[in-house]
Design a protein around this motif. Structure first.
Motif, PDB file in Angstrom:
ATOM      1  N   ILE A   1     -44.911  11.792  59.309  1.00 17.67           N
ATOM      2  CA  ILE A   1     -44.351  12.464  58.135  1.00 17.67           C
ATOM      3  C   ILE A   1     -43.630  13.685  58.673  1.00 17.67           C
ATOM      4  O   ILE A   1     -44.251  14.545  59.296  1.00 17.67           O
ATOM      5  N   GLU A   2     -42.299  13.755  58.446  1.00 15.28           N
ATOM      6  CA  GLU A   2     -41.486  14.779  59.116  1.00 15.28           C
ATOM      7  C   GLU A   2     -40.373  15.334  58.235  1.00 15.28           C
ATOM      8  O   GLU A   2     -39.192  15.145  58.532  1.00 15.28           O
ATOM      9  N   PRO A   3     -40.700  16.067  57.184  1.00 13.80           N
ATOM     10  CA  PRO A   3     -39.632  16.698  56.411  1.00 13.80           C
ATOM     11  C   PRO A   3     -38.959  17.806  57.215  1.00 13.80           C
ATOM     12  O   PRO A   3     -39.531  18.335  58.178  1.00 13.80           O
ATOM     13  N   GLY A   4     -37.740  18.139  56.828  1.00 12.42           N
ATOM     14  CA  GLY A   4     -37.030  19.213  57.521  1.00 12.42           C
ATOM     15  C   GLY A   4     -35.919  19.796  56.675  1.00 12.42           C
ATOM     16  O   GLY A   4     -35.399  19.141  55.759  1.00 12.42           O
ATOM     17  N   ILE A   5     -35.559  21.019  56.971  1.00 14.63           N
ATOM     18  CA  ILE A   5     -34.432  21.705  56.332  1.00 14.63           C
ATOM     19  C   ILE A   5     -33.582  22.304  57.448  1.00 14.63           C
ATOM     20  O   ILE A   5     -34.106  22.979  58.339  1.00 14.63           O
ATOM     21  N   TYR A   6     -32.255  22.102  57.366  1.00 15.71           N
ATOM     22  CA  TYR A   6     -31.348  22.535  58.417  1.00 15.71           C
ATOM     23  C   TYR A   6     -30.134  23.210  57.788  1.00 15.71           C
ATOM     24  O   TYR A   6     -29.291  22.537  57.186  1.00 15.71           O
ATOM     25  N   ILE A   7     -30.061  24.520  57.912  1.00 14.89           N
ATOM     26  CA  ILE A   7     -28.945  25.274  57.351  1.00 14.89           C
ATOM     27  C   ILE A   7     -27.895  25.395  58.455  1.00 14.89           C
ATOM     28  O   ILE A   7     -27.846  26.383  59.195  1.00 14.89           O
ATOM     29  N   ARG A   8     -27.098  24.365  58.564  1.00 12.41           N
ATOM     30  CA  ARG A   8     -26.183  24.215  59.688  1.00 12.41           C
ATOM     31  C   ARG A   8     -24.924  25.057  59.500  1.00 12.41           C
ATOM     32  O   ARG A   8     -24.332  25.096  58.418  1.00 12.41           O
ATOM     33  N   GLU A   9     -24.500  25.673  60.598  1.00 16.92           N
ATOM     34  CA  GLU A   9     -23.238  26.410  60.608  1.00 16.92           C
ATOM     35  C   GLU A   9     -22.108  25.440  60.251  1.00 16.92           C
ATOM     36  O   GLU A   9     -21.970  24.364  60.840  1.00 16.92           O
ATOM     37  N   GLY A  10     -21.311  25.794  59.260  1.00 17.98           N
ATOM     38  CA  GLY A  10     -20.170  24.977  58.890  1.00 17.98           C
ATOM     39  C   GLY A  10     -20.477  23.851  57.927  1.00 17.98           C
ATOM     40  O   GLY A  10     -19.562  23.095  57.548  1.00 17.98           O
ATOM     41  N   ALA A  11     -21.741  23.688  57.523  1.00 20.23           N
ATOM     42  CA  ALA A  11     -22.103  22.560  56.657  1.00 20.23           C
ATOM     43  C   ALA A  11     -21.333  22.584  55.338  1.00 20.23           C
ATOM     44  O   ALA A  11     -20.926  21.534  54.824  1.00 20.23           O
ATOM     45  N   LEU A  12     -21.122  23.768  54.774  1.00 20.52           N
ATOM     46  CA  LEU A  12     -20.405  23.857  53.500  1.00 20.52           C
ATOM     47  C   LEU A  12     -18.927  23.548  53.676  1.00 20.52           C
ATOM     48  O   LEU A  12     -18.302  22.900  52.822  1.00 20.52           O
ATOM     49  N   GLU A  13     -18.358  23.992  54.783  1.00 20.28           N
ATOM     50  CA  GLU A  13     -16.929  23.804  55.012  1.00 20.28           C
ATOM     51  C   GLU A  13     -16.561  22.329  55.157  1.00 20.28           C
ATOM     52  O   GLU A  13     -15.419  21.933  54.893  1.00 20.28           O
ATOM     53  N   PHE A  14     -17.514  21.514  55.586  1.00 20.81           N
ATOM     54  CA  PHE A  14     -17.220  20.106  55.820  1.00 20.81           C
ATOM     55  C   PHE A  14     -17.487  19.220  54.607  1.00 20.81           C
ATOM     56  O   PHE A  14     -17.312  18.005  54.673  1.00 20.81           O
ATOM     57  N   LEU A  15     -17.912  19.806  53.508  1.00 21.50           N
ATOM     58  CA  LEU A  15     -18.090  19.017  52.292  1.00 21.50           C
ATOM     59  C   LEU A  15     -16.731  18.551  51.774  1.00 21.50           C
ATOM     60  O   LEU A  15     -15.714  19.233  51.966  1.00 21.50           O
ATOM     61  N   PRO A  16     -16.670  17.379  51.143  1.00 20.87           N
ATOM     62  CA  PRO A  16     -15.389  16.912  50.581  1.00 20.87           C
ATOM     63  C   PRO A  16     -14.783  17.948  49.640  1.00 20.87           C
ATOM     64  O   PRO A  16     -15.507  18.644  48.907  1.00 20.87           O
ATOM     65  N   LYS A  17     -13.482  18.056  49.673  1.00 22.77           N
ATOM     66  CA  LYS A  17     -12.779  19.059  48.862  1.00 22.77           C
ATOM     67  C   LYS A  17     -12.632  18.563  47.421  1.00 22.77           C
ATOM     68  O   LYS A  17     -11.671  17.902  47.046  1.00 22.77           O
ATOM     69  N   THR A  18     -13.635  18.874  46.594  1.00 21.18           N
ATOM     70  CA  THR A  18     -13.617  18.500  45.183  1.00 21.18           C
ATOM     71  C   THR A  18     -13.926  19.744  44.357  1.00 21.18           C
ATOM     72  O   THR A  18     -14.531  20.706  44.866  1.00 21.18           O
ATOM     73  N   PRO A  19     -13.541  19.753  43.093  1.00 21.67           N
ATOM     74  CA  PRO A  19     -13.876  20.908  42.248  1.00 21.67           C
ATOM     75  C   PRO A  19     -15.377  21.142  42.153  1.00 21.67           C
ATOM     76  O   PRO A  19     -15.832  22.301  42.130  1.00 21.67           O
ATOM     77  N   GLU A  20     -16.150  20.047  42.106  1.00 23.13           N
ATOM     78  CA  GLU A  20     -17.607  20.195  42.009  1.00 23.13           C
ATOM     79  C   GLU A  20     -18.166  20.870  43.262  1.00 23.13           C
ATOM     80  O   GLU A  20     -19.001  21.779  43.163  1.00 23.13           O
ATOM     81  N   ASN A  21     -17.686  20.448  44.410  1.00 18.31           N
ATOM     82  CA  ASN A  21     -18.170  21.045  45.651  1.00 18.31           C
ATOM     83  C   ASN A  21     -17.705  22.492  45.795  1.00 18.31           C
ATOM     84  O   ASN A  21     -18.429  23.336  46.334  1.00 18.31           O
ATOM     85  N   ALA A  22     -16.517  22.782  45.324  1.00 21.76           N
ATOM     86  CA  ALA A  22     -16.023  24.165  45.387  1.00 21.76           C
ATOM     87  C   ALA A  22     -16.922  25.091  44.572  1.00 21.76           C
ATOM     88  O   ALA A  22     -17.262  26.205  45.017  1.00 21.76           O
ATOM     89  N   ALA A  23     -17.323  24.634  43.386  1.00 24.86           N
ATOM     90  CA  ALA A  23     -18.224  25.436  42.554  1.00 24.86           C
ATOM     91  C   ALA A  23     -19.590  25.573  43.211  1.00 24.86           C
ATOM     92  O   ALA A  23     -20.200  26.664  43.189  1.00 24.86           O
ATOM     93  N   PHE A  24     -20.081  24.474  43.799  1.00 28.57           N
ATOM     94  CA  PHE A  24     -21.373  24.490  44.502  1.00 28.57           C
ATOM     95  C   PHE A  24     -21.345  25.491  45.651  1.00 28.57           C
ATOM     96  O   PHE A  24     -22.250  26.322  45.805  1.00 28.57           O
ATOM     97  N   ILE A  25     -20.287  25.448  46.439  1.00 27.97           N
ATOM     98  CA  ILE A  25     -20.178  26.343  47.601  1.00 27.97           C
ATOM     99  C   ILE A  25     -20.156  27.799  47.166  1.00 27.97           C
ATOM    100  O   ILE A  25     -20.824  28.650  47.770  1.00 27.97           O
ATOM    101  N   GLU A  26     -19.421  28.066  46.126  1.00 26.30           N
ATOM    102  CA  GLU A  26     -19.316  29.450  45.641  1.00 26.30           C
ATOM    103  C   GLU A  26     -20.681  29.994  45.220  1.00 26.30           C
ATOM    104  O   GLU A  26     -21.025  31.152  45.513  1.00 26.30           O
TER     105      GLU A  26
END
Length: 494
Positions: A414-439
């Motif tokens: 059993i191996e849960p994990g959380i990884y706050i990766r550098e650049g993870a937000l920048e690589f999300l698809p460019k959609t209005p929903e993701n833009a609002a999420f990132i903000e």
């Protein structure tokens, strides 16, 4: 380059795990017996050893036997073939090995003779590899092999009758998962040739039968697995003692892998992952050349292979001895997710159920920290990027269906994990929903950026419940900080 498991010269200590001489061979015979029961008298099963792999020019990689072959035959020598004929009267098991070569032995070490192959595998009938083709030609034509000419013996009658009735099946392992077994070119080519030459012969994929057996560990395997994880536990504690600001990741890896060899393991069960600082957010980081800095977290995912069984353990700890508040925030979520996953891990549950529960916990935690804005969807996948469970055994990601209900004898992590990766937000698809999420999540992202946390333990499900095999490695924040703060100021490998 040969690595042999000979009678009386095994790769691990029997006394270390409370085993008697010959117990491995008895277990091998029982495994083959269970497989033959499932195959039935009209089948003929063939399995090949793993090929030698070239590392560079005239140097080979260290030899590692195919897991399925070793599971059934128990020998590590290449160019070996196992044949099972469940319908035979007495001689149901055949092992083919290459002929001893004094020149080869001078360069590469001893080869198994027939008596040694019998002692190692428990298979009484051993032929040289050159006899395999004549053997198969005769038995697939409905005739006997190894008996005096015109012998009245009915030894091979069941399969011979199946051939005559066009009911005979050639059972081969044809569908290995990537990385879990040897290549399938050889059995596929053999199957195609056999179908062309012998009319009415059906080729059966025996992969599901072998995998089903491997999924539930025998009492023998459970003892070996427990010892394997004990070695890994000691190795992790050694790695924790070696971790400090100013040291390199490879120093921790060296401390860990030294223990493997010191305690009689073959080596690692998978390449060690030792990632500090931002490297802790790389799931399969292997470079190991970063100098650790004060305030870093170090994520270590490592385990030994002992007797061809491996566990899987991950710990994430502060090299300076204490977690920062931000590190604690993420660590507590992952720890709670693992604790909740452990509660689900009971007979009748599935690995997918365990994962689903960890997702619920991590969603709630990420929402509270502001790293997601909606716990009902898949935003959490930005930071939780893998499954929570997989089987362990002869391979670190062992065979078996995640949808099969758990039962005693199964081993998994059993191996849960959380990884706050550098650049993870920048690589999300460019959609209005993701833009609002990132903000909305950017402030939390800036706070927790470059922190990676994974907690992984090896478990065995027993008749009395769930057993955490890696329990002796500090796991909670309090246990880890106490251990790290009690180390000598300069760690040394002993």
């Amino acid at each position: 380059m040969l690595r042999l498991v000979l009678a009386g010269v095994v790769a691990f200590s029997l006394s270390a795990v409370g085993l008697r001489a010959g117990e491995f061979q008895d277990d091998l015979k029982a495994r083959r017996g269970r497989l033959m029961e499932r195959l039935g008298p009209e089948a003929l099963f063939v399995a090949w050893s793993a090929p030698v792999r070239v590392y560079s020019r005239d140097v080979d990689y260290e030899y590692r036997q195919d897991s399925n072959f070793y599971y059934l035959a128990g020998i590590e020598q290449e160019d070996s073939i196992l044949v099972l004929m469940p319908g035979n009267l007495s001689r149901k098991e055949f092992l083919f090995i290459k002929e001893k070569d004094p020149v080869r032995e001078h360069w590469q070490g001893r080869m198994l003779g027939k008596a040694e192959a019998t002692a190692a595998s428990g298979i009484e009938t051993v032929y040289l590899a050159a006899e395999f083709e004549p053997f198969m030609n005769l038995v697939l034509a409905g005739r006997s092999y190894g008996l005096p000419r015109y012998s009245p013996s009915r030894e091979f009658d069941a399969f011979s009758k199946a051939i005559t009735a066009a009911k005979a099946r050639l059972a081969l392992i044809l569908d290995p998962k990537p990385g879990l077994s040897g290549p399938i070119e050889q059995p596929l080519a053999f199957a195609n040739r056999a179908k062309e030459r012998f009319i009415g012969l059906t080729v059966q994929d025996a992969t599901p039968l072998v995998e089903s057996l491997r999924q539930v560990k025998t009492p023998y395997e459970q003892k070996i697995l427990e010892r394997s994880v004990e070695i890994s536990n000691e190795a992790h504690r050694a790695g924790m003692r070696a971790a400090r600001p100013g040291a390199y990741e490879y120093e921790v890896q060296a401390a860990i892998e030294y223990v493997y060899k010191l305690r009689g393991a073959e080596g690692w069960g998978y390449p060690s992952i030792v990632g500090s600082g931002p490297n802790a957010t790389i799931l399969h980081y292997h470079r190991g050349n970063r100098k650790m800095e004060a305030g870093d977290l170090l994520l270590v995912d490592a385990a030994a292979s002992y007797g061809y069984l491996t566990g899987d353990i991950t710990r994430t700890y502060p090299v300076s001895g204490s977690y920062t508040p931000a590190q604690k925030d993420l660590y507590r979520i992952v720890l709670e997710a693992q604790d909740e996953g452990m509660k689900v891990a009971k007979a009748g549950a599935k690995l997918t159920d365990i994962h689903a529960r960890t997702v619920e916990v991590i969603k709630a935690g990420l929402l509270k920290l502001g790293l997601i804005t909606d716990a009902s969807g898949d935003q959490f996948r930005t930071w939780y990027t893998h499954g929570a469970s997989h089987y362990i055994g002869m391979d670190v990601h062992d065979v078996g269906s995640n949808e099969r209900p758990l039962e005693p004898g199964m081993a998994f992590v059993i191996e849960p994990g959380i990884y706050i990766r550098e650049g993870a937000l920048e690589f999300l698809p460019k959609t209005p929903e993701n833009a609002a999420f990132i903000e909305k999540v950017r402030p939390a992202y800036q706070k927790y950026r470059s922190i990676g946390v994974r907690i992984e333990d090896s478990f065995l499900l027993t008749e009395s419940g769930l057993k955490r095999l890696s329990a002796s490695v500090p796991r909670t924040i309090e246990e880890i900080e106490k251990f790290m703060q009690s180390r000598p100021s300069t760690a040394a490998v002993r």
